[in-house]
Design a protein around this motif. Structure first.
Motif, short mmCIF file in Angstrom:
data_model
loop_
_atom_site.label_atom_id
_atom_site.label_comp_id
_atom_site.label_asym_id
_atom_site.label_seq_id
_atom_site.Cartn_x
_atom_site.Cartn_y
_atom_site.Cartn_z
N VAL A 127 -16.37 -3.01 -6.91
CA VAL A 127 -14.50 -1.97 -7.59
C VAL A 127 -13.73 -1.79 -5.95
O VAL A 127 -12.83 -1.09 -7.65
CB VAL A 127 -15.45 -0.07 -7.03
N PHE A 128 -13.66 -2.30 -5.62
CA PHE A 128 -11.97 -2.65 -4.67
C PHE A 128 -11.00 -3.47 -5.27
O PHE A 128 -10.00 -3.09 -4.81
CB PHE A 128 -12.17 -2.41 -3.49
N TYR A 204 -13.09 5.54 -4.37
CA TYR A 204 -11.87 5.67 -4.74
C TYR A 204 -11.07 7.10 -3.68
O TYR A 204 -9.89 6.48 -3.44
CB TYR A 204 -11.52 6.01 -5.92
N THR A 205 -11.67 7.69 -3.58
CA THR A 205 -11.46 8.31 -2.41
C THR A 205 -11.09 8.18 -0.83
O THR A 205 -9.97 8.40 -0.26
CB THR A 205 -11.94 10.53 -1.86
N ALA A 206 -12.33 6.71 -0.53
CA ALA A 206 -12.23 6.60 0.76
C ALA A 206 -10.67 5.46 0.80
O ALA A 206 -10.16 5.45 1.83
CB ALA A 206 -13.35 5.66 1.26
N ILE A 207 -10.14 4.73 -0.56
CA ILE A 207 -9.19 4.03 -0.78
C ILE A 207 -7.55 4.82 -0.28
O ILE A 207 -6.95 4.32 0.66
CB ILE A 207 -9.49 2.94 -1.60
N LEU A 208 -7.93 5.97 -0.46
CA LEU A 208 -6.13 6.64 -0.93
C LEU A 208 -6.31 7.78 0.39
O LEU A 208 -5.34 7.90 1.01
CB LEU A 208 -6.58 7.77 -2.02
N LEU A 212 -2.59 8.30 2.52
CA LEU A 212 -2.36 9.78 2.17
C LEU A 212 -2.04 10.36 4.21
O LEU A 212 -0.89 11.20 4.28
CB LEU A 212 -2.65 10.52 2.08
N ALA A 213 -2.72 10.45 4.71
CA ALA A 213 -2.66 10.69 5.96
C ALA A 213 -1.70 9.98 6.90
O ALA A 213 -1.03 10.95 7.57
CB ALA A 213 -4.62 10.75 6.44
N ALA A 260 -1.01 3.07 -3.75
CA ALA A 260 -2.30 3.31 -3.42
C ALA A 260 -2.69 4.20 -4.14
O ALA A 260 -3.92 4.62 -4.49
CB ALA A 260 -1.94 4.42 -1.49
N ALA A 261 -1.92 5.49 -4.21
CA ALA A 261 -1.97 6.77 -5.48
C ALA A 261 -2.19 6.26 -7.11
O ALA A 261 -3.04 6.15 -8.35
CB ALA A 261 -1.21 7.63 -5.32
#
Length: 348
Positions: A127-128, A204-208, A212-213, A260-261
């Motif tokens: 999925v990545f 997907y949240t873990a990827i982004l 972001l941080a 990334a987004a």
């Protein structure tokens, strides 16, 4: 400044939390806010033992496996695009600039469209695969735009914007060509290029999240630099700032956040234009306020946009990029009108 940041930040966090509860609770199966809070607190170690589960298993699955990951991903995508847009506007000294000015979205779209066209979405890293390739092609696009814009070791703003427009047109033509040639995957390609948060899980949240941080922390640490650049490159250089290298680094970080987004949500425009400009109108031109508040505002804006996308024509879902365009395009036209009137006044 600290007092203003604390005040605006408190209001922004409150609005963010309220928006989060509304977006999670709204759907084909409505859920009360109290139950949503209890379900989320029950998953926190130490606190969860103090809460007795009095909700159904299906409600918990809806919150934790369906709505919460989607809403949180929308919040992260909106925050990334908004903070990147604020950085772009500061470096380019243009309120009409946004993360898509340099063609990064089109570059990411090409990578995703090629994978979808040939059916390679899960060929390398599961999925990545799609997010990673879209991110890589977006970063390559940035390098090409920078190379095209560079003149005698410098990167003039006019050349930078022109190079971005050229790359957007060329890469957009490639995506259109793949869409026209495709028969089995045409809907998938078109839907991705219009943006969506559907069928996005926690991965997907873990990827982004790391992008972001780290991006927000870095750009926030450069708030004073952005304030100097907003005064003009000559004034910034006189204060001892290495203008060209600073512009390059900030644009690189902002573009990587955008890539990334886009890699996890598809192409979503106008977020980086609308939100930072609204924050600037409310708080003033200080980037020490604009950067963190743009993150909050972008998250709120994207969550409401996604709620509209999945509820206005339910059960049919509107592409998220279409919703943001309906808001952003008139706003962009308004900014153009204001800029035109300001020039006419200055000429008199």
């Amino acid at each position: 400044m600290k007092t203003k940041l604390a005040g605006y930040g408190t209001i922004g966090l409150a609005l963010l939390f309220i928006t989060l509860l509304i977006c999670i609770g709204f759907g084909s199966v409505p859920l009360p806010a109290g139950e949503i809070v209890a379900i989320m607190l029950h998953r926190i170690p130490g606190i969860g033992n103090l809460i007795t589960p009095d909700w159904s298993v299906s409600s918990e699955q809806i919150v934790m496996q369906v709505r919460l990951p989607r809403v949180l991903l929308g919040m992260l995508v909106g925050a990334s695009l908004s903070v990147a847009g604020a950085a772009f506007q500061g470096v380019l000294r243009n309120p009409l600039a946004d993360p898509f000015t340099l063609g990064v979205s089109s570059g990411s779209a090409v990578g995703a469209a090629v994978l979808i066209f040939f059916g390679w979405q899960f060929s390398v890293a599961g999925v990545f695969t799609l997010p990673l390739v879209a991110f890589f092609t977006g970063a390559v696009t940035l390098w090409i735009v920078m190379w095209l814009a560079r003149e005698n070791g410098k990167i003039p703003i006019e050349s930078l914007i022109l190079s971005g427009v050229v790359m957007q047109s060329f890469l957009g033509a490639i995506v259109s060509f793949l869409t026209a040639m495709s028969k089995k995957t045409i809907n998938e390609i078109m839907y991705w290029t219009m943006g969506s948060l559907s069928l996005r899980g926690w991965s997907y949240t873990a990827i982004l999240l790391p992008y972001l941080a780290l991006g927000v922390l870095f750009l926030w640490s450069r708030s004073r630099t952005l304030n100097l650049l907003a005064l003009g490159e000559r004034e910034a250089a006189h204060s001892g700032l290495n203008v060209e290298s600073t512009k390059l680094i900030i644009l690189l970080v902002a573009t990587l956040m955008t890539a990334a987004a886009v890699s996890v949500s598809g192409v979503i425009g106008f977020v980086g234009l609308v939100v930072p400009h609204m924050i600037r109108l409310i708080t003033g031109p200080d980037y020490r306020l604009i950067i963190p508040l743009s993150a909050l505002g972008g998250g709120i804006f994207m969550m409401w946009s996604d709620l509209a996308a999945r509820s206005l024509l339910a059960p049919t879902e509107i592409p998220l990029g279409v919703v943001t365009a309906f808001v952003g395009a008139p706003f962009f036209a308004y900014l153009l009108y204001r800029k035109k009137k300001a020039r006419e006044v200055n000429m008199q």
